[in-house]
Write a protein that holds these residues in place. Structure first.
Motif, mmCIF file in Angstrom:
data_model
loop_
_atom_site.group_PDB
_atom_site.id
_atom_site.type_symbol
_atom_site.label_atom_id
_atom_site.label_comp_id
_atom_site.label_asym_id
_atom_site.label_seq_id
_atom_site.Cartn_x
_atom_site.Cartn_y
_atom_site.Cartn_z
ATOM 1 N N LYS A 375 0.823 -1.221 0.000
ATOM 2 C CA LYS A 375 0.000 0.000 0.000
ATOM 3 C C LYS A 375 0.853 1.266 0.000
ATOM 4 N N LEU A 376 2.152 1.122 0.293
ATOM 5 C CA LEU A 376 3.011 2.293 0.410
ATOM 6 C C LEU A 376 3.739 2.623 -0.895
ATOM 7 N N LEU A 611 3.266 11.917 5.850
ATOM 8 C CA LEU A 611 3.638 12.060 7.254
ATOM 9 C C LEU A 611 3.494 10.706 7.937
ATOM 10 N N PHE A 612 4.617 10.160 8.397
ATOM 11 C CA PHE A 612 4.623 8.880 9.108
ATOM 12 C C PHE A 612 4.469 9.141 10.603
ATOM 13 N N LEU A 613 3.584 8.395 11.250
ATOM 14 C CA LEU A 613 3.403 8.485 12.692
ATOM 15 C C LEU A 613 3.541 7.094 13.273
ATOM 16 N N LEU A 614 4.508 6.935 14.163
ATOM 17 C CA LEU A 614 4.857 5.612 14.676
ATOM 18 C C LEU A 614 4.824 5.648 16.196
ATOM 19 N N ILE A 629 -5.542 11.120 4.658
ATOM 20 C CA ILE A 629 -5.954 9.721 4.535
ATOM 21 C C ILE A 629 -4.783 8.839 4.940
ATOM 22 N N ASP A 630 -5.065 7.863 5.790
ATOM 23 C CA ASP A 630 -4.032 6.918 6.228
ATOM 24 C C ASP A 630 -3.878 5.837 5.163
ATOM 25 N N LEU A 631 -2.710 5.809 4.536
ATOM 26 C CA LEU A 631 -2.474 4.825 3.469
ATOM 27 C C LEU A 631 -2.594 3.393 3.983
ATOM 28 N N ALA A 648 0.721 2.495 13.874
ATOM 29 C CA ALA A 648 1.354 3.357 12.878
ATOM 30 C C ALA A 648 0.322 3.870 11.897
ATOM 31 N N ALA A 649 0.621 5.027 11.328
ATOM 32 C CA ALA A 649 -0.195 5.581 10.253
ATOM 33 C C ALA A 649 0.722 6.305 9.285
ATOM 34 N N VAL A 650 0.307 6.317 8.017
ATOM 35 C CA VAL A 650 1.040 7.064 6.992
ATOM 36 C C VAL A 650 0.022 7.983 6.315
ATOM 37 N N LEU A 651 0.072 9.250 6.657
ATOM 38 C CA LEU A 651 -0.954 10.179 6.182
ATOM 39 C C LEU A 651 -0.534 10.842 4.874
ATOM 40 N N THR A 652 -1.484 10.853 3.956
ATOM 41 C CA THR A 652 -1.306 11.625 2.740
ATOM 42 C C THR A 652 -2.397 12.677 2.732
#
Ligand SMILES: [Zn+2]
Length: 659
Positions: A375-376, A611-614, A629-631, A648-652
């Protein structure tokens, strides 16, 4: 995003291969590293070659749509080569020649080894250059692991050749090495040997040149193979797998010879701060080629097998730490290894396909993470912008950690990590740069330690400050030149204008002791620069600088400990003691901004628009002020994001406004 790992099919009967390929597909694997330790199988004798099995494997993988990162297989010479040419085996500084039976058993300067390795690389390249599965070339494996230096006669001769190229004449060497000391003068090149075990301390510049030479000797092995691959198989990218912040090899120079950087990373799950050191290593990998994406070539899905106690990764940790590599610039997540070995020294090292097969927890995570990583894809190729740089010099590292210094407790990696931690916990992006870098790209340059500092670098740092830059320099910096000769006139002489201080004498702090430090300025900054310094203190005088913190007791009581100097349009900070927590004042003054503000233990980092949030904690954490949106989950985030334990989230950014 590449996903896969080392595959060692020669350890398994051929019937297993089809099952492996099918399971790779099931897991979403798209890249496999082949042949890393296959020398003995590919070349069973001096004039015998066997490629048929590797032909079948490349065809099999290609048939499953899996690309191949093909190794040159030169890290472990076969027994026949070693027995026919025992001089290939490396010799320690005490004269003991190491035996066959492990790996990496070769002398980097051995012409026999180098020729055999280049021949093997050429045969492999010629056979597979046109194979449709071939995507990458993987030279050797972890140069410098186990053996970083060899003290044999062949290496001694190579060292002398290297010294002649560096110094041209013997007087220059005698001057650089300071051989007037202890009657060490050389009258002929032939009198020079490597710094083998000696009655007492060995000449420090000889030792420093030896470290430079050893990095170059291994690099020559790499370059010889690289030249063959570039000639035979042009256009296919070439790498060799690094070992994070590794002392023995000057990775600035090494990375300049690679088409892309790859790294093997093994953070210890038993270390509660392993993710911070890991972030530092990944930022270095991203920086080695000026911010270009790198590849995580190896990691362990769970435990390794080579620590005294090998703690596995608890559920969720493998996913979180893998995402961290992508957050910090990796365009692929790969492993050692695909199928766990049944025999050999690494049989207890975890693998994507564990001994228990597809019924194991590890396999479930392998499949789940493969789907998630896919997905990334949009993240690949994106870059991180940093306002802060940390200067890292291998030359200075080697010189700093020599014996007979005011303290032998100075560990550059640990010092840098202690400064890096202050940036990490504030989510401030940082690049690593070599001393030759253009500093003007950054608002703030940090030099946690630059014991060895060329005058030219000091001049550029001084101009950087004069031009409006912020510089923070750690203790015991600017002490010696490139020959390890003291810069005279009061330390740190070459940085005196930028820092406005003179160090009169070093006062290293004994083990298990601390020195109290208190704020020297009233008002807002008070308290932020106070604490207990460890490791080091100095008798420091200011010339143009103002004290920011001073010692609160002991023989240095009342004297400056941390200073700030206005020079031209910029600021030069000096840390005369080891108190990394005081860096907050430096970061505030420079006005550098975080990727996002987060609760403690939640890492935020940007790659391009992502933006990565871990969440590195075992508690639920909430981050506010976010939308997108969280990828990973596909969820739309409005203002607040909730992250579960190790979440974790990866926001676009939300691509379309809501109607
Ligand atoms: Zn040797």
């Amino acid at each position: 995003m590449l996903y896969g790992g080392d595959y060692n099919p020669e350890q398994w009967p051929e019937e297993t291969w089809a099952e492996d390929a099918a399971l790779m597909k099931e897991a979403g694997v798209n890249m496999i590293t082949l042949g890393v330790f296959s020398w003995a199988r590919l070349q069973p004798g001096p004039d015998t070659w066997d490629f048929a099995w590797l032909d079948r494997l490349l065809d099999l993988l290609h048939g499953h749509g899996i690309a191949v990162d093909l190794a040159t297989a030169t890290a472990s010479p076969p027994a026949w080569l070693v027995r026919a040419h025992p001089e290939v085996l490396p010799v320690r500084s005490d004269g003991v020649r190491l035996e066959f039976g492990s790996r990496q058993h070769y002398c980097p300067s051995s012409p026999v080894y180098r020729e055999a390795a280049v021949t093997l690389a050429r045969r492999i390249a010629e056979r597979y250059r046109d194979h449709p599965a071939l995507a990458l070339w993987h030279i050797h494996n972890e140069y410098g692991d186990h053996v970083t230096e060899c003290f044999c006669a062949e290496s001694a001769a190579d060292f002398r050749r290297w010294l002649r190229a560096r110094y041209t004449d013997l007087d220059a060497l005698n001057f650089a090495w300071g051989t007037a000391f202890w009657s060490q003068r050389y009258g002929s090149w032939d009198e020079i040997e490597p710094p083998r075990d000696a009655p007492g301390p060995v000449n420090p510049t000889q030792t420093l040149d030896w470290r430079r030479f050893c990095s170059d000797a291994l690099l020559a092995c790499y370059q010889a193979e690289k030249d063959v691959l570039d000639e035979v198989s042009p256009g296919v990218p070439v790498t060799t797998n690094f070992m994070s912040m590794f002392k023995a090899l000057d990775y600035w120079e090494w990375a300049s010879r690679e088409d892309f950087v790859s790294d093997d990373a093994y953070p210890d799950p038993a270390d509660p701060e392993a993710h911070i050191t890991a972030a530092m290593n990944y930022d270095l990998m991203r920086s080695l080629k000026g911010g270009r994406p790198w590849l995580l070539m190896e990691q362990a899905p769970s435990a390794v097998s080579w620590r005294p106690v090998n703690v596995p990764k608890r559920p969720g940790l493998h996913r979180l730490w893998s995402l961290q590599t992508v957050a910090r610039g990796a365009d692929g997540v790969m492993y050692f290894q695909w199928r766990a070995s049944r025999a050999g020294a690494e049989k207890f090292h975890s693998a994507l396909l564990p001994h228990g097969g597809t019924r194991s927890r590890g396999w479930a995570e392998t499949v789940r993470f493969g789907a998630e990583l896919a997905k990334l894809g949009p993240v690949a190729g994106s870059r991180t912008e940093a306002e802060v740089a940390i200067v890292l010099s291998w030359d200075s590292w080697w010189a700093l950690e020599q014996e007979d210094h005011p303290s032998t407790r100075l560990d550059l990696r640990a010092i840098i990590a202690s400064w890096y931690r202050e940036l990490w916990r504030r989510n401030i992006a940082v690049d690593f740069v070599p001393p030759e870098a253009d500093f003007t790209r950054y608002r703030l340059v940090l030099a946690p330690n630059l014991y060895m500092l060329r005058s030219e670098t000091a001049e550029r740092l001084t101009r950087f400050v004069a031009g409006g830059g912020h510089l923070a320099c750690g203790f015991f910096s600017g002490i010696v030149d490139e020959h390890d000769h003291i810069h005279l006139g009061g330390y740190p002489a070459p940085l005196r204008d930028a820092l406005g201080v003179v160090v009169d004498e070093f006062w290293p702090v004994p083990d298990d002791r601390t020195v109290p430090v208190e704020s020297a300025v009233a008002g807002a900054a008070e308290g932020t620069v106070a604490g207990a310094a460890t490791l080091w203190s100095e008798w420091l005088d200011v010339t143009t600088a103002e004290p920011v913190a001073s010692y609160a007791g002991g023989p240095l009581g009342g004297r400056p400990a941390i200073t700030r100097n206005v020079h031209g349009d910029g600021l030069g900070w000096y840390f005369g003691c080891h108190l990394p927590s005081a860096l907050g004042a430096v970061l505030d003054a420079a006005g550098v901004r975080p990727a996002h503000e987060t609760p403690a233990g939640v890492e935020a980092t940007r790659r391009g628009e992502f933006l990565f949030l871990l969440n590195h904690t075992d508690a639920v954490s909430r981050v506010s002020g976010l939308s997108g949106i969280d990828l990973l989950s596909g969820a739309t985030v409005r203002d607040e994001l909730e992250l579960g334990p190790l979440g974790a989230a990866v926001l676009t950014p939300n691509p379309a406004p809501e109607r």
